[in-house]
Design an enzyme around this catalytic site. Structure first.
Site, mmCIF file in Angstrom:
data_model
loop_
_atom_site.group_PDB
_atom_site.id
_atom_site.type_symbol
_atom_site.label_atom_id
_atom_site.label_comp_id
_atom_site.label_asym_id
_atom_site.label_seq_id
_atom_site.Cartn_x
_atom_site.Cartn_y
_atom_site.Cartn_z
ATOM 1 N N TYR A 166 -10.419 1.171 4.387
ATOM 2 C CA TYR A 166 -9.762 2.407 3.983
ATOM 3 C C TYR A 166 -10.767 3.379 3.330
ATOM 4 O O TYR A 166 -11.914 3.030 3.098
ATOM 5 C CB TYR A 166 -8.578 2.093 3.069
ATOM 6 C CG TYR A 166 -7.527 1.221 3.754
ATOM 7 C CD1 TYR A 166 -7.088 1.529 5.045
ATOM 8 C CD2 TYR A 166 -6.996 0.096 3.132
ATOM 9 C CE1 TYR A 166 -6.137 0.731 5.691
ATOM 10 C CE2 TYR A 166 -6.046 -0.703 3.768
ATOM 11 C CZ TYR A 166 -5.616 -0.383 5.047
ATOM 12 O OH TYR A 166 -4.688 -1.158 5.691
ATOM 13 N N TYR A 185 -8.050 2.008 -4.540
ATOM 14 C CA TYR A 185 -8.193 0.994 -3.488
ATOM 15 C C TYR A 185 -9.417 1.320 -2.632
ATOM 16 O O TYR A 185 -9.407 2.281 -1.866
ATOM 17 C CB TYR A 185 -6.915 0.971 -2.655
ATOM 18 C CG TYR A 185 -6.793 -0.184 -1.679
ATOM 19 C CD1 TYR A 185 -7.696 -1.244 -1.680
ATOM 20 C CD2 TYR A 185 -5.761 -0.215 -0.752
ATOM 21 C CE1 TYR A 185 -7.574 -2.291 -0.789
ATOM 22 C CE2 TYR A 185 -5.625 -1.267 0.148
ATOM 23 C CZ TYR A 185 -6.543 -2.295 0.125
ATOM 24 O OH TYR A 185 -6.421 -3.334 1.011
ATOM 25 N N ARG A 213 -9.391 -2.212 -6.640
ATOM 26 C CA ARG A 213 -9.340 -3.249 -5.602
ATOM 27 C C ARG A 213 -10.459 -2.955 -4.615
ATOM 28 O O ARG A 213 -10.540 -1.863 -4.052
ATOM 29 C CB ARG A 213 -7.986 -3.199 -4.896
ATOM 30 C CG ARG A 213 -7.757 -4.395 -4.018
ATOM 31 C CD ARG A 213 -6.327 -4.503 -3.576
ATOM 32 N NE ARG A 213 -5.929 -5.897 -3.597
ATOM 33 C CZ ARG A 213 -5.017 -6.420 -2.794
ATOM 34 N NH1 ARG A 213 -4.388 -5.666 -1.938
ATOM 35 N NH2 ARG A 213 -4.710 -7.694 -2.866
ATOM 36 N N CYS A 219 3.929 -14.143 7.920
ATOM 37 C CA CYS A 219 4.219 -13.033 6.997
ATOM 38 C C CYS A 219 3.431 -11.787 7.380
ATOM 39 O O CYS A 219 3.990 -10.692 7.452
ATOM 40 C CB CYS A 219 3.930 -13.444 5.559
ATOM 41 S SG CYS A 219 2.325 -14.242 5.338
ATOM 42 N N SER A 252 14.550 -26.875 12.051
ATOM 43 C CA SER A 252 15.866 -26.239 11.891
ATOM 44 C C SER A 252 16.868 -27.214 11.293
ATOM 45 O O SER A 252 17.618 -26.867 10.370
ATOM 46 C CB SER A 252 16.379 -25.689 13.224
ATOM 47 O OG SER A 252 16.629 -26.738 14.140
ATOM 48 N N TYR A 257 0.835 -1.204 0.000
ATOM 49 C CA TYR A 257 0.000 0.000 0.000
ATOM 50 C C TYR A 257 0.871 1.256 0.000
ATOM 51 O O TYR A 257 1.827 1.360 0.750
ATOM 52 C CB TYR A 257 -1.043 -0.017 1.104
ATOM 53 C CG TYR A 257 -0.606 0.003 2.551
ATOM 54 C CD1 TYR A 257 0.602 -0.548 2.984
ATOM 55 C CD2 TYR A 257 -1.436 0.576 3.513
ATOM 56 C CE1 TYR A 257 0.964 -0.527 4.329
ATOM 57 C CE2 TYR A 257 -1.084 0.605 4.858
ATOM 58 C CZ TYR A 257 0.122 0.049 5.253
ATOM 59 O OH TYR A 257 0.486 0.076 6.569
ATOM 60 N N ARG A 295 -5.045 -18.325 -1.519
ATOM 61 C CA ARG A 295 -3.898 -19.119 -1.048
ATOM 62 C C ARG A 295 -3.694 -20.335 -1.945
ATOM 63 O O ARG A 295 -3.458 -21.448 -1.489
ATOM 64 C CB ARG A 295 -4.086 -19.504 0.430
ATOM 65 C CG ARG A 295 -2.794 -19.843 1.143
ATOM 66 C CD ARG A 295 -2.916 -19.812 2.669
ATOM 67 N NE ARG A 295 -4.113 -20.414 3.210
ATOM 68 C CZ ARG A 295 -4.316 -21.732 3.359
ATOM 69 N NH1 ARG A 295 -3.363 -22.575 3.025
ATOM 70 N NH2 ARG A 295 -5.434 -22.178 3.862
HETATM 71 P P1 ADP Z 1 13.671 -27.224 15.931
HETATM 72 O O1 ADP Z 1 12.355 -26.514 15.922
HETATM 73 O O2 ADP Z 1 14.790 -26.361 16.446
HETATM 74 O O3 ADP Z 1 14.007 -27.885 14.649
HETATM 75 P P2 ADP Z 1 12.496 -29.602 17.157
HETATM 76 O O4 ADP Z 1 12.152 -29.727 18.588
HETATM 77 O O5 ADP Z 1 11.384 -29.467 16.185
HETATM 78 O O6 ADP Z 1 13.544 -28.390 17.049
HETATM 79 O O7 ADP Z 1 13.364 -30.850 16.706
HETATM 80 C C1 ADP Z 1 14.403 -31.352 17.467
HETATM 81 C C2 ADP Z 1 14.617 -32.795 17.062
HETATM 82 O O8 ADP Z 1 15.852 -33.254 17.617
HETATM 83 C C3 ADP Z 1 13.551 -33.770 17.598
HETATM 84 O O9 ADP Z 1 12.988 -34.484 16.505
HETATM 85 C C4 ADP Z 1 14.302 -34.683 18.544
HETATM 86 O O10 ADP Z 1 13.809 -36.027 18.472
HETATM 87 C C5 ADP Z 1 15.717 -34.619 17.980
HETATM 88 N N1 ADP Z 1 16.775 -34.945 18.962
HETATM 89 C C6 ADP Z 1 16.920 -34.473 20.218
HETATM 90 N N2 ADP Z 1 18.016 -34.990 20.814
HETATM 91 C C7 ADP Z 1 18.610 -35.805 19.906
HETATM 92 C C8 ADP Z 1 19.780 -36.634 19.890
HETATM 93 N N3 ADP Z 1 20.577 -36.697 20.948
HETATM 94 N N4 ADP Z 1 20.065 -37.335 18.776
HETATM 95 C C9 ADP Z 1 19.268 -37.263 17.679
HETATM 96 N N5 ADP Z 1 18.138 -36.506 17.638
HETATM 97 C C10 ADP Z 1 17.816 -35.789 18.727
HETATM 98 FE FE1 SF4 Z 2 2.542 -18.806 3.923
HETATM 99 FE FE2 SF4 Z 2 5.002 -18.070 4.560
HETATM 100 FE FE3 SF4 Z 2 2.975 -16.488 5.119
HETATM 101 FE FE4 SF4 Z 2 3.255 -18.780 6.475
HETATM 102 S S1 SF4 Z 2 4.643 -17.037 6.483
HETATM 103 S S2 SF4 Z 2 1.376 -17.949 5.579
HETATM 104 S S3 SF4 Z 2 4.108 -20.074 4.874
HETATM 105 S S4 SF4 Z 2 3.674 -17.068 3.087
#
Ligand code: ADP
Ligand code: SF4
Length: 692
Positions: A180, A175, A228, A354, A402, A61, A302
């Protein structure tokens, strides 16, 4: 790979007034948190969408006058020549890839507070959106627009449209949505005028007509003029002359815009979270528009599946497939369909992180796509990574969001990656959380990464492998990444609003216990000071399992933070529908199986609830003992060939899934990078006009 001919229709050009979109993929205007003070970031962010194949890429916007000032929310401006230059960076970048650039010209009317400009806000009749949440409240009521103000509004729109043309935009918006100013004229709640702009629908729509005409005249046939408009409320209102007031409005304006961009009225319904709303939720409101106008129609839903997109076009609902979130989660969605790689689409999970970043006033971030907003700042491209900087091998311990993101990005770079997961299945927290009510779509975080990793020969997965520090030393990888997640604590909550103390007795549980299969005795109380989804989702889950459930929170709302992700109104509805009783502004002060004692947050007055099981959803702490065991054995690391041990994700700092994915991605991008290099570039406004 070749494109599936079934999807050819998505790649047809569409004429929009005087310009032509090269295909039907339309990245609609959406708030991305990038103001004119971040012109390079903004240009690169939108360029990435154009490079990814979106035929039209729009701005967020853009205010047409200082009387429309949404601060502290991040909005763009098109007020002066510097602003023209700032936006031209984006239009040039978008044009490089053959896409059209659109601009959403905007006046916020009575829904903004003009906190920076300090100009009294404008509105048709002096009423404003009051909001139920303090983040959106303000103390100044807007003033009532007179005939001169209405003329000024039309003049500002025309002037901004001329600037938009100079900035290189191809599609220029009027818009009239989302509360708005032009939308405020459309609804009697805001518009109680007795002049030519109030009363009948024909009168209420007059300002929109004048704005469209003025915009056409200003762009002189060089740009398309889009309207829009939010149709949800209007569609619910009966009309004497049409099927609803929405029909009447569209019939009155039918072919005046070159493009109809149709949407719903409030952010929680328009940008609805997947937790409560399925894909394609706009269709029942907007499906009639194409039957009324001969001009092309764009709308959102979506959509991430090309079959659903084709369905929208073949069934005559839309001409252009609009997307905000799907284009954030995967800027290369169109190119992937074009190349027959639809299985590679990183599908939006509908979590609305987001939109929360806009509410937070920062550039957009995404759970699925950690590169969004980082295209210029960190030079992260969603589809390209730098090759490995060495022949190092990497061991990742933990296969949650992660660990998986880290593994994928490292493996794409060419590193030899081994991931060990203690459980029989990868997914980490997602293994349980996707089984909670409404959270199944979040499984796409896992599904997409698993699908990508399975095709990489340099990725090795060991499931059912809980590694000890000794085993890690024996494995002898160059780098060890600890992605072992976090655990919820049985801590209580102090009047100072910090987690404090603990409850260790029987029948006290955390989400981890429930994930691990704990059987609860009812009645149950969920005490939530985490404030995001876990507390309310667990309360709903336990109620659906047949328990009598009380939800207790020291804040004023259930899932208080979820106002940021557009989920909170529906959290309240879901809890009510599940029969969960709500106890706000209350904290747990004592518990014995049978009785829960609550203290009112601000008065300390005590009350009691019958309760046999208490679930505390509050503090979380890293699962980082493995990390500490390893760093304590520094003397052995070099001998084991280990050069670094790093924590990522929840094992470093517990957060939402978006934080875990970002953390894993960042580690993988930066491995073997120059440690002296600045971690990100800082953008600055373009200013060439001398200030007096
Ligand atoms: P993140 O959000 O940071 O990815 P999660 O809690 O989703 O963390 O995932 C952590 C993962 O690590 C889990 O699936 C858990 O089973 C695994 N984990 C924890 N300790 C161990 C270990 N010693 N060896 C292997 N895997 C592990
Ligand atoms: Fe979709 Fe990413 Fe927004 Fe979540 S943060 S709703 S995955 S675009």
């Amino acid at each position: 790979m070749a494109r599936n001919p079934r999807y050819d229709i998505l790649f047809e050009p569409v004429k929009i007034g005087p310009v032509t979109a090269p295909n039907r993929f339309y990245a609609v205007p959406h708030a991305a948190g990038m103001t004119n003070s971040m012109p390079r970031m903004r240009a690169a962010f939108r360029e990435t969408k154009a490079e990814g194949g979106w035929g039209v890429v729009c701005s967020g916007y853009v205010s047409i006058d200082p009387s429309s000032d949404d601060a502290p929310l991040p909005f763009a401006t098109l007020w002066d020549d510097d602003d023209i230059r700032s936006h031209a960076l984006m239009t040039d970048a978008v044009h490089k890839h053959g896409a059209l650039a659109g601009v959403e010209l905007w006046h916020g009317g009575g829904s903004v507070m003009n906190r920076t400009s300090r100009i009294p806000p404008l509105s048709p009749s002096g009423t404003s959106w009051m909001a139920t949440h303090v983040n959106f409240m303000g103390n100044q009521r807007p003033r009532i627009m007179d005939a001169q103000d209405i003329r000024s509004l039309v003049r500002w729109q025309a002037a901004a449209a001329r600037k938009a043309r100079s900035a290189g935009f191809d599609v220029v918006y009027v818009y009239a949505g989302m509360g708005y100013l032009p939308y405020e004229f459309l609804l009697p709640e805001w518009n109680q005028r007795t002049d030519a702009y109030g009363g009948s629908v024909r009168n209420r729509v007059r300002i929109v007509r004048e704005l469209l005409e003025a915009t056409h005249e200003a762009v002189g046939g060089h740009c398309a003029v889009a309207l829009r408009i939010s149709l949800e409320e209007l569609r619910a209102r009966p009309s004497d002359v049409a099927a609803s007031e929405a029909h009447e409005v569209v019939e009155l304006l039918a072919d005046l815009p070159d493009l109809w961009d149709v949407k719903l009225d409030s952010s929680p319904t328009d940008c609805a979270p997947s937790r409560f709303t399925a894909e394609g939720s706009h269709e029942p409101i907007i499906e009639f528009v194409k039957k009324v106008t001969s001009k092309p129609v764009v709308g959102v839903g979506r959509f991430t599946s090309p079959d659903a997109m084709v369905g929208q076009i073949r069934r005559g609902v839309l001409d252009l497939i609009g997307a905000a979130r799907p284009s954030i989660a995967d800027p290369f969605l169109p190119k992937k369909i074009d190349a027959g790689r639809e299985h590679d689409i990183r599908e939006c999970i509908g979590c609305n992180i987001c939109i929360s970043s806009w509410h937070d006033g920062v550039p957009v971030r995404c759970t699925q796509n950690p590169t969004i907003g980082e295209e210029w700042r960190r030079q992260w491209h969603p589809e390209r990574v730098a090759p490995a900087g060495s022949a190092s091998t990497v061991l990742i311990v933990g296969g949650g969001p992660s660990g998986l993101e880290c593994a994928l990005t490292l493996a794409r770079r060419g590193y030899e990656v081994t991931l060990a997961e203690a459980a029989d299945e990868i997914g980490g927290r997602l293994r349980f959380e996707t089984r909670l009510p409404g959270l199944a779509a979040w499984g796409r975080v896992l599904d997409w990464r698993r699908g990508q990793l399975e095709r990489l020969p340099n990725f090795n997965l060991y499931r059912g492998n809980e590694l000890s520090a000794e085993e890690i030393l024996e494995l002898g990888n160059t780098h060890v990444v600890i992605a072992t997640g976090s655990r919820w604590a049985r801590m209580l909550y102090s009047p100072l609003e910090v987690p404090f103390g603990s409850l260790a007795g029987p029948n006290v549980y955390t989400p981890d216990d429930i994930a691990e299969g704990a059987q609860l005795e009812g009645p149950v109380a969920v005490f939530d000071f985490d404030n995001y989804y876990m507390g309310s989702a667990l309360a709903e889950h336990l109620a659906k399992a047949g328990h009598s459930v009380a939800y207790v929170t020291p804040t004023g709302h259930a899932s208080a933070w979820a106002i940021m992700s557009n989920e909170q109104p529906q959290v309240h509805r879901a809890l009510a529908n599940a029969g969960v009783s709500l106890h706000t502004l209350s904290r747990v002060s004592a518990f014995e199986p049978g009785e829960l004692t609550l203290a009112a947050q601000f008065t300390d007055r005590e009350s009691r609830l019958a309760c046999r099981s208490l679930v505390i959803v509050g503090a979380r702490f890293p699962n980082d003992s493995l990390y500490h065991q390893l760093v304590e054995q520094q003397d052995k690391l070099a001998g084991a060939g280990i050069a670094s041990i790093t924590r990522i994700g929840d094992a470093l700092a517990p957060g939402a899934i978006v934080h875990a994915v970002y953390s894993g991605h960042r580690y993988a991008r930066e491995l073997d990078a120059d440690p002296q290099a600045p971690s990100f570039r800082r953008d600055a406004p373009l200013r060439v006009t001398p200030t007096a």
